[in-house]
Scaffold this active site. Structure first.
Site, PDB file in Angstrom:
ATOM      1  N   GLY A 185       0.878  -1.171   0.000  1.00 18.73           N
ATOM      2  CA  GLY A 185       0.000   0.000   0.000  1.00 18.73           C
ATOM      3  C   GLY A 185       0.909   1.213   0.000  1.00 18.73           C
ATOM      4  N   HIS A 213      -9.778  -1.031  18.138  1.00 18.25           N
ATOM      5  CA  HIS A 213      -9.542   0.309  17.590  1.00 18.25           C
ATOM      6  C   HIS A 213     -10.884   0.831  17.097  1.00 18.25           C
ATOM      7  CE1 HIS A 213      -7.539   3.584  15.628  1.00 18.25           C
ATOM      8  NE2 HIS A 213      -7.977   3.223  14.444  1.00 18.25           N
TER       9      HIS A 213
HETATM   10  P1  A3D Z   1      -4.773   5.313   0.940  1.00 18.45           P
HETATM   11  O1  A3D Z   1      -4.031   6.583   0.754  1.00 18.45           O
HETATM   12  O2  A3D Z   1      -6.092   5.137   0.242  1.00 18.45           O
HETATM   13  O3  A3D Z   1      -3.788   4.096   0.556  1.00 18.45           O
HETATM   14  C1  A3D Z   1      -4.221   2.781   0.406  1.00 18.45           C
HETATM   15  C2  A3D Z   1      -3.477   2.188  -0.775  1.00 18.45           C
HETATM   16  O4  A3D Z   1      -3.803   0.803  -0.862  1.00 18.45           O
HETATM   17  C3  A3D Z   1      -3.857   2.814  -2.131  1.00 18.45           C
HETATM   18  O5  A3D Z   1      -2.700   3.356  -2.747  1.00 18.45           O
HETATM   19  C4  A3D Z   1      -4.414   1.645  -2.935  1.00 18.45           C
HETATM   20  O6  A3D Z   1      -4.066   1.684  -4.321  1.00 18.45           O
HETATM   21  C5  A3D Z   1      -3.746   0.470  -2.237  1.00 18.45           C
HETATM   22  N1  A3D Z   1      -4.413  -0.820  -2.461  1.00 18.45           N
HETATM   23  C6  A3D Z   1      -5.742  -1.079  -2.596  1.00 18.45           C
HETATM   24  N2  A3D Z   1      -5.917  -2.395  -2.805  1.00 18.45           N
HETATM   25  C7  A3D Z   1      -4.688  -2.972  -2.797  1.00 18.45           C
HETATM   26  C8  A3D Z   1      -4.218  -4.297  -2.948  1.00 18.45           C
HETATM   27  N3  A3D Z   1      -5.072  -5.305  -3.172  1.00 18.45           N
HETATM   28  N4  A3D Z   1      -2.888  -4.521  -2.879  1.00 18.45           N
HETATM   29  C9  A3D Z   1      -2.019  -3.507  -2.670  1.00 18.45           C
HETATM   30  N5  A3D Z   1      -2.402  -2.224  -2.523  1.00 18.45           N
HETATM   31  C10 A3D Z   1      -3.724  -1.969  -2.584  1.00 18.45           C
HETATM   32  O7  A3D Z   1      -5.088   5.061   2.491  1.00 18.45           O
HETATM   33  P2  A3D Z   1      -4.200   5.477   3.758  1.00 18.45           P
HETATM   34  O8  A3D Z   1      -2.777   5.180   3.479  1.00 18.45           O
HETATM   35  O9  A3D Z   1      -4.605   6.833   4.223  1.00 18.45           O
HETATM   36  O10 A3D Z   1      -4.777   4.425   4.836  1.00 18.45           O
HETATM   37  C11 A3D Z   1      -4.532   3.052   4.677  1.00 18.45           C
HETATM   38  C12 A3D Z   1      -5.378   2.223   5.643  1.00 18.45           C
HETATM   39  O11 A3D Z   1      -5.015   2.532   6.971  1.00 18.45           O
HETATM   40  C13 A3D Z   1      -6.887   2.461   5.555  1.00 18.45           C
HETATM   41  O12 A3D Z   1      -7.556   1.210   5.645  1.00 18.45           O
HETATM   42  C14 A3D Z   1      -7.191   3.305   6.775  1.00 18.45           C
HETATM   43  O13 A3D Z   1      -8.508   3.156   7.231  1.00 18.45           O
HETATM   44  C15 A3D Z   1      -6.192   2.711   7.751  1.00 18.45           C
HETATM   45  N6  A3D Z   1      -5.866   3.532   8.919  1.00 18.45           N
HETATM   46  C16 A3D Z   1      -5.754   2.889  10.106  1.00 18.45           C
HETATM   47  C17 A3D Z   1      -5.431   3.585  11.241  1.00 18.45           C
HETATM   48  C18 A3D Z   1      -5.323   2.863  12.540  1.00 18.45           C
HETATM   49  O14 A3D Z   1      -5.037   3.473  13.547  1.00 18.45           O
HETATM   50  C19 A3D Z   1      -5.528   1.431  12.588  1.00 18.45           C
HETATM   51  C20 A3D Z   1      -5.205   4.968  11.176  1.00 18.45           C
HETATM   52  C21 A3D Z   1      -5.314   5.597   9.950  1.00 18.45           C
HETATM   53  C22 A3D Z   1      -5.647   4.866   8.807  1.00 18.45           C
END
Ligand code: A3D
Length: 320
Positions: free
Chosen positions: A10, A176
């Site tokens: 990701g 969480h």
């Molecule tokens: P974002 O910037 O959307 O990045 C996610 C990436 O995952 C994108 O670049 C997508 O292209 C990629 N992706 C989608 N499907 C696949 C796949 N099958 N294989 C590989 N890559 C893929 O999101 P973000 O970086 O802001 O957040 C990522 C995750 O973290 C999300 O699920 C959020 O909800 C989560 N998150 C969790 C917390 C916790 O405290 C647990 C806090 C903030 C965000």
């Protein structure tokens, strides 16, 4: 000694921030993997060009091929989609569950000895599913949430008391989300229990309750302000602290979504608990004594996690 290898699955907002932090800290060479073509390669090129300015030695590669994560020492997973308007919680669960399946298989086939930190939401269910799909031992798969939630709690407390964040040791347990359990009885200001310090500083008890509520809703507050996307700086910093604890065999006690079997009356669940992280991965879950109220709150939180796991099992028969 060969450099360590950090694979980031990701390459979105958190993934890119993780890559920058890991490079700046020279934690090892970095692979930014994503299904989006071009984007991880573009970010890797941009980040590599920080090297001469910041003075770090790290090879940063963008990739759409799981073969590139071969033999990674640490894998941090943020792959997934965010919840969009009109999408139910179960819709999101179904989509990200499929993502965990492909990521889990990618890890199993290419770096089965890695320490894996999951960040994808809904966190406690996704880390459980990722472990199931990857088949790695439970001590090598962990979820990041408690370090972030505790940091949010510590930030708000430091603001309230006008003290240094370095002196606040905040403690959050459970799943969480809205049901997380900030535990004031184990939260201290340089060793002084937070409720005692509130009395010393003339801070009323209901202010502490408000801070607990704000901590629980901490992610949503940022989503609301950003208007698009969710927090990424502090989530990335939190996962890096966990990766450093593993790579440096630091034996830090960090609140993480760890696999709990027996302790806290739980049986085979990933949930936020104080965990020793060292070279063995999650080496030990620490069971602390809780008041009846804290136990009841933890139960509400773990029941919510268990419910999500049942939904996952219904969506993918291989998990049942
Ligand atoms: P974002 O910037 O959307 O990045 C996610 C990436 O995952 C994108 O670049 C997508 O292209 C990629 N992706 C989608 N499907 C696949 C796949 N099958 N294989 C590989 N890559 C893929 O999101 P973000 O970086 O802001 O957040 C990522 C995750 O973290 C999300 O699920 C959020 O909800 C989560 N998150 C969790 C917390 C916790 O405290 C647990 C806090 C903030 C965000």
């Amino acid at each position: 000694m060969a450099r360590k290898k950090i694979a980031l699955i990701g390459a979105g907002m958190i993934g890119g921030t993780l890559a920058h932090l890991a490079a700046k800290k020279e934690m090892g060479d970095i692979v930014l993997f994503d299904i989006a073509e071009g984007m991880p390669q573009g970010k890797a090129l941009d980040l590599s060009q920080c090297g001469p300015i910041e003075g770090f030695d790290a090879n940063i590669k963008g990739s759409n091929d799981y073969a590139d994560i071969a033999d990674a020492d640490v894998v941090i997973v943020t792959a997934g989609v965010p919840r969009k308007p009109g999408m139910s919680r179960d819709d999101l669960l179904g989509i990200n569950l499929k993502v965990m399946k492909s990521v889990g298989e990618g890890i199993k086939n290419n770096c089965p000895d890695a320490f894996v930190i999951c960040i994808t939401n809904p966190l406690d269910a996704m880390v459980w599913a990722l472990r199931e799909f990857s088949g790695l031992p439970h001590n090598k798969v962990v979820g990041m949430a408690g370090v972030l939630d505790s940091a949010r709690f510590a930030t708000f407390l430091a603001w309230e008391f006008g003290c240094s964040v370095k002196d606040v040791n905040a403690f959050v347990l459970g799943g969480h989300g809205d049901t997380m359990v900030p535990v004031t009885s184990y939260t201290t200001i340089n060793g002084i229990p937070v409720n005692d310090y509130a009395k010393i500083k003339g801070v009323p008890a209901d202010r502490i309750d408000e801070i607990v509520k704000r901590t629980r809703a901490g992610g949503g507050e940022i989503v609301q302000l950003l208007g698009n996307g969710s927090a990424y700086y502090a989530p990335a910093t939190s996962a890096i602290a966990m990766a450093e604890a593993y790579l440096g065999d630091q034996k830090r006690i960090l609140p993480c979504a760890s696999y709990v079997e027996g302790k806290y009356g739980l049986d085979g669940l990933y949930v936020g608990v104080p965990t020793v992280i060292g070279a063995g991965g999650t080496e030990e879950v620490i069971e602390i004594e809780l008041s009846d109220e804290e136990k009841a709150n933890l139960k509400v939180s773990t029941d919510a996690v268990e419910e999500l796991l049942e939904v996952c099992k219904g969506l993918d028969s291989s998990l049942a």
